[in-house]
Design a protein around this motif. Sequence first.
Motif, PDB file in Angstrom:
ATOM      1  N   GLY A 171     112.095  52.184 115.795  1.00 39.11           N
ATOM      2  CA  GLY A 171     113.392  52.261 116.453  1.00 39.11           C
ATOM      3  C   GLY A 171     114.062  50.906 116.570  1.00 39.11           C
ATOM      4  N   PRO A 172     115.259  50.851 117.170  1.00 40.09           N
ATOM      5  CA  PRO A 172     115.985  49.585 117.340  1.00 40.09           C
ATOM      6  C   PRO A 172     115.198  48.549 118.139  1.00 40.09           C
ATOM      7  CG  PRO A 172     117.414  51.460 117.788  1.00 40.09           C
ATOM      8  CD  PRO A 172     116.031  52.013 117.644  1.00 40.09           C
ATOM      9  N   THR A 173     114.412  49.014 119.131  1.00 39.94           N
ATOM     10  CA  THR A 173     113.661  48.038 119.929  1.00 39.94           C
ATOM     11  C   THR A 173     112.588  47.343 119.104  1.00 39.94           C
ATOM     12  OG1 THR A 173     112.241  49.855 120.695  1.00 39.94           O
ATOM     13  CG2 THR A 173     114.052  49.157 122.165  1.00 39.94           C
ATOM     14  N   GLU A 174     112.038  48.024 118.102  1.00 34.65           N
ATOM     15  CA  GLU A 174     111.044  47.353 117.259  1.00 34.65           C
ATOM     16  C   GLU A 174     111.689  46.241 116.435  1.00 34.65           C
ATOM     17  OE1 GLU A 174     107.612  48.008 113.855  1.00 34.65           O
ATOM     18  OE2 GLU A 174     108.652  49.758 114.669  1.00 34.65           O
ATOM     19  N   ILE A 175     112.864  46.514 115.889  1.00 30.96           N
ATOM     20  CA  ILE A 175     113.555  45.484 115.119  1.00 30.96           C
ATOM     21  C   ILE A 175     113.906  44.306 116.023  1.00 30.96           C
ATOM     22  CG2 ILE A 175     115.696  44.961 113.875  1.00 30.96           C
ATOM     23  CD1 ILE A 175     115.547  47.786 112.705  1.00 30.96           C
ATOM     24  N   SER A 176     114.390  44.578 117.220  1.00 28.70           N
ATOM     25  CA  SER A 176     114.703  43.508 118.167  1.00 28.70           C
ATOM     26  C   SER A 176     113.454  42.705 118.514  1.00 28.70           C
ATOM     27  CB  SER A 176     115.305  44.093 119.441  1.00 28.70           C
ATOM     28  OG  SER A 176     115.483  43.091 120.426  1.00 28.70           O
ATOM     29  N   GLY A 177     112.345  43.417 118.809  1.00 24.92           N
ATOM     30  CA  GLY A 177     111.105  42.731 119.166  1.00 24.92           C
ATOM     31  C   GLY A 177     110.572  41.867 118.046  1.00 24.92           C
ATOM     32  N   CYS A 178     110.689  42.350 116.807  1.00 25.98           N
ATOM     33  CA  CYS A 178     110.206  41.564 115.662  1.00 25.98           C
ATOM     34  C   CYS A 178     111.043  40.304 115.465  1.00 25.98           C
ATOM     35  CB  CYS A 178     110.231  42.420 114.405  1.00 25.98           C
ATOM     36  SG  CYS A 178     108.996  43.737 114.409  1.00 25.98           S
ATOM     37  N   ILE A 179     112.356  40.418 115.641  1.00 28.68           N
ATOM     38  CA  ILE A 179     113.219  39.242 115.533  1.00 28.68           C
ATOM     39  C   ILE A 179     112.897  38.254 116.649  1.00 28.68           C
ATOM     40  CG2 ILE A 179     115.605  38.436 115.707  1.00 28.68           C
ATOM     41  CD1 ILE A 179     116.442  41.074 114.330  1.00 28.68           C
ATOM     42  N   GLN A 180     112.720  38.749 117.862  1.00 37.48           N
ATOM     43  CA  GLN A 180     112.369  37.876 118.981  1.00 37.48           C
ATOM     44  C   GLN A 180     111.031  37.194 118.726  1.00 37.48           C
ATOM     45  OE1 GLN A 180     112.037  39.958 122.691  1.00 37.48           O
ATOM     46  NE2 GLN A 180     111.917  38.096 123.925  1.00 37.48           N
ATOM     47  N   HIS A 181     110.075  37.942 118.178  1.00 38.39           N
ATOM     48  CA  HIS A 181     108.744  37.402 117.879  1.00 38.39           C
ATOM     49  C   HIS A 181     108.842  36.218 116.930  1.00 38.39           C
ATOM     50  CE1 HIS A 181     104.331  38.350 116.641  1.00 38.39           C
ATOM     51  NE2 HIS A 181     104.668  37.180 116.144  1.00 38.39           N
ATOM     52  N   ILE A 182     109.507  36.393 115.790  1.00 39.86           N
ATOM     53  CA  ILE A 182     109.533  35.311 114.807  1.00 39.86           C
ATOM     54  C   ILE A 182     110.402  34.147 115.289  1.00 39.86           C
ATOM     55  CG2 ILE A 182     111.429  36.220 113.391  1.00 39.86           C
ATOM     56  CD1 ILE A 182     108.185  34.445 112.203  1.00 39.86           C
ATOM     57  N   TYR A 183     111.461  34.435 116.037  1.00 42.17           N
ATOM     58  CA  TYR A 183     112.276  33.363 116.612  1.00 42.17           C
ATOM     59  C   TYR A 183     111.425  32.484 117.525  1.00 42.17           C
ATOM     60  CZ  TYR A 183     117.288  33.674 115.533  1.00 42.17           C
ATOM     61  OH  TYR A 183     118.517  33.589 114.931  1.00 42.17           O
ATOM     62  N   GLN A 185     108.212  32.096 117.561  1.00 39.30           N
ATOM     63  CA  GLN A 185     107.169  31.407 116.811  1.00 39.30           C
ATOM     64  C   GLN A 185     107.740  30.220 116.047  1.00 39.30           C
ATOM     65  OE1 GLN A 185     104.304  34.466 115.599  1.00 39.30           O
ATOM     66  NE2 GLN A 185     103.951  33.266 113.746  1.00 39.30           N
ATOM     67  N   LYS A 186     108.861  30.425 115.373  1.00 37.52           N
ATOM     68  CA  LYS A 186     109.480  29.344 114.595  1.00 37.52           C
ATOM     69  C   LYS A 186     110.037  28.256 115.507  1.00 37.52           C
ATOM     70  CE  LYS A 186     109.014  30.905 110.314  1.00 37.52           C
ATOM     71  NZ  LYS A 186     108.388  30.149 109.214  1.00 37.52           N
ATOM     72  N   MET A 187     110.611  28.652 116.638  1.00 39.47           N
ATOM     73  CA  MET A 187     111.131  27.652 117.573  1.00 39.47           C
ATOM     74  C   MET A 187     110.000  26.817 118.152  1.00 39.47           C
ATOM     75  SD  MET A 187     113.605  26.154 119.071  1.00 39.47           S
ATOM     76  CE  MET A 187     115.048  27.194 118.818  1.00 39.47           C
ATOM     77  N   ALA A 188     108.891  27.450 118.489  1.00 37.59           N
ATOM     78  CA  ALA A 188     107.740  26.715 119.005  1.00 37.59           C
ATOM     79  C   ALA A 188     107.252  25.696 117.981  1.00 37.59           C
ATOM     80  CB  ALA A 188     106.617  27.686 119.365  1.00 37.59           C
ATOM     81  N   ALA A 189     107.194  26.097 116.727  1.00 38.30           N
ATOM     82  CA  ALA A 189     106.739  25.185 115.675  1.00 38.30           C
ATOM     83  C   ALA A 189     107.689  24.008 115.528  1.00 38.30           C
ATOM     84  CB  ALA A 189     106.619  25.937 114.348  1.00 38.30           C
ATOM     85  N   ARG A 190     108.977  24.276 115.593  1.00 34.68           N
ATOM     86  CA  ARG A 190     109.951  23.187 115.464  1.00 34.68           C
ATOM     87  C   ARG A 190     109.866  22.225 116.653  1.00 34.68           C
ATOM     88  NH1 ARG A 190     113.846  22.116 112.170  1.00 34.68           N
ATOM     89  NH2 ARG A 190     113.635  24.132 111.134  1.00 34.68           N
ATOM     90  N   LEU A 191     109.763  22.768 117.850  1.00 33.10           N
ATOM     91  CA  LEU A 191     109.693  21.925 119.045  1.00 33.10           C
ATOM     92  C   LEU A 191     108.473  21.008 119.019  1.00 33.10           C
ATOM     93  CD1 LEU A 191     110.718  24.526 121.782  1.00 33.10           C
ATOM     94  CD2 LEU A 191     112.032  22.504 121.080  1.00 33.10           C
ATOM     95  N   LEU A 192     107.392  21.467 118.382  1.00 30.76           N
ATOM     96  CA  LEU A 192     106.154  20.689 118.343  1.00 30.76           C
ATOM     97  C   LEU A 192     106.009  19.847 117.077  1.00 30.76           C
ATOM     98  CD1 LEU A 192     103.739  23.342 119.848  1.00 30.76           C
ATOM     99  CD2 LEU A 192     104.521  21.236 120.925  1.00 30.76           C
ATOM    100  N   GLY A 193     107.044  19.782 116.273  1.00 23.00           N
ATOM    101  CA  GLY A 193     107.001  18.922 115.092  1.00 23.00           C
ATOM    102  C   GLY A 193     106.210  19.480 113.937  1.00 23.00           C
ATOM    103  N   ARG A 194     106.029  20.810 113.910  1.00 22.11           N
ATOM    104  CA  ARG A 194     105.336  21.460 112.789  1.00 22.11           C
ATOM    105  C   ARG A 194     106.233  22.575 112.227  1.00 22.11           C
ATOM    106  NH1 ARG A 194      99.081  22.392 114.723  1.00 22.11           N
ATOM    107  NH2 ARG A 194      98.691  22.039 112.507  1.00 22.11           N
ATOM    108  N   PRO A 195     107.468  22.226 111.832  1.00 23.97           N
ATOM    109  CA  PRO A 195     108.452  23.266 111.512  1.00 23.97           C
ATOM    110  C   PRO A 195     108.104  24.146 110.325  1.00 23.97           C
ATOM    111  CG  PRO A 195     109.240  21.113 110.805  1.00 23.97           C
ATOM    112  CD  PRO A 195     108.019  20.869 111.644  1.00 23.97           C
ATOM    113  N   ASP A 196     107.296  23.652 109.411  1.00 22.09           N
ATOM    114  CA  ASP A 196     107.007  24.409 108.196  1.00 22.09           C
ATOM    115  C   ASP A 196     105.549  24.865 108.110  1.00 22.09           C
ATOM    116  OD1 ASP A 196     109.621  24.215 107.031  1.00 22.09           O
ATOM    117  OD2 ASP A 196     109.207  22.104 106.651  1.00 22.09           O
TER     118      ASP A 196
END
Length: 460
Positions: A171-183, A185-196
């Motif tokens: 459903g729509p909530t799964e798509i929202s949750g998946c986008i929130q999940h990867i956002y 994760q990627k933001m955490a990596a960038r903030l800690l200097g491991r963006p890639d």
Amino acid sequence: MSTAYRMWEILERSNTGPFMEEDAFLPKRFTPTLKKLIQAYEIRYDPKTPCPADDAMADRIWQAGWELFREVGYYNTDTHRIIQVSDEEIREALYTARDSYWVGAGKDARLFGHRTVEDRTPPFCIMSPDITVDEKYHQSMCMAYLKEPLLDGLCGPILEETFGHLIESSGPTEISGCIQHIYNQKMAARLLGRPDIFMVAVGTAEHDSGQIAVSNEQWGVQKTDARLVGGLTEFKTADTLLNRSLHYAQYGCYTGHLTGPIYGGWCMGSEGTAVTIVAYSLIGLVVHGAVFNQHFPFHLNYGSNTTRELLWAIAMAGQALSRNSKLIYTSNGFANAGPMTEMLFRETAVHAMVSTVCGWNLWEMASTRNKYRNRATPLEARLGCEAGHAVARSGLTRDQVNEIALRLLDTYEAQAADAPMGAEYPECYDVARAVPTQAHLDMYRRVKDEIAGLGVEFPY
């Protein structure tokens, strides 16, 4: 079969292969064949050696796994058809498979490769809590794992809510949750200097639509990351899973094949579990085009894989795959105990040491049997990966690891059925700073010193 252009032959066979009712597949086809192969190849479990050094048996397990896949095939629960392959096709896929890949990008790139038995090269270390987490702790936990120095890849915690709404599959909530999940994760990596840094994403997705929604080079799962396609226990797939592997291949990211053969179920005992792990690795390559396999065999009653029955299966399957192929595979630990318990640290260390010396890469660590929200921390994964590095760098043998494993099993194995649940993430970590509490850190150091006293030379 291990490349996208062969996928269409597989998809066709999932619609045109031999018909069989689903209720008959496991009792009439899978288990009888597995039982026959165990007897024919004289595969025998020995509880005295959770980490055996038996090259001949490893080779027999490899052959049994090959024949299990070829004779049984792979069942599609949507079409009730069996995907069948030939020896020639398996040989082709193994010959064309690569033994290593650069994953991640830039300064964060890592070489993810095949390992040999008693390899002096440290294991590739993917860290993952393997549990669901409260929405308010999700980014903090991602950051806490990304602070770990031995982390080569991250599979983040799973969301059950998104912006206060319960996530519902497809459903729509799964798509929202998946986008929130990867956002997160990627933001955490960038903030800690491991963006890639390499990521395996996203565990929040239960349906193919959730995975497809986050394929985005700018903000989502990138081509330098990996995705997982699971199997249905045992030896079953479905159209939604085949959709994933096709999408991953066409998008261009790395595909990982996720399987959890059950000890005490249709796989029967340790012998059958080991053979099934090998067969699943071939299925991952041939059917799904996977560049690596992630295996988490577990006990039907305990839900873990840190007792000797499962350690034996992990050890022998790893040796079989290492000696007879160039495939890449990770050993996913499932512990009985929860965070901030000495038992969990010991379970993780044993799982990591046995896996490492038998040719596996590491995926650590599912605490409290992967069943309870917020009950995982990076500190147990840290100790497991440090133990794996220690085994490889110091050149410990299977016999030496077996002796250490037996001593540590004596400290926790009797508690497998009623292991302590421990504490939740916010009780073990400063959530705002994403660092362990002093009490948690002291326990980790105490158990690490204990393990070092058994002959494990940690790198630091």
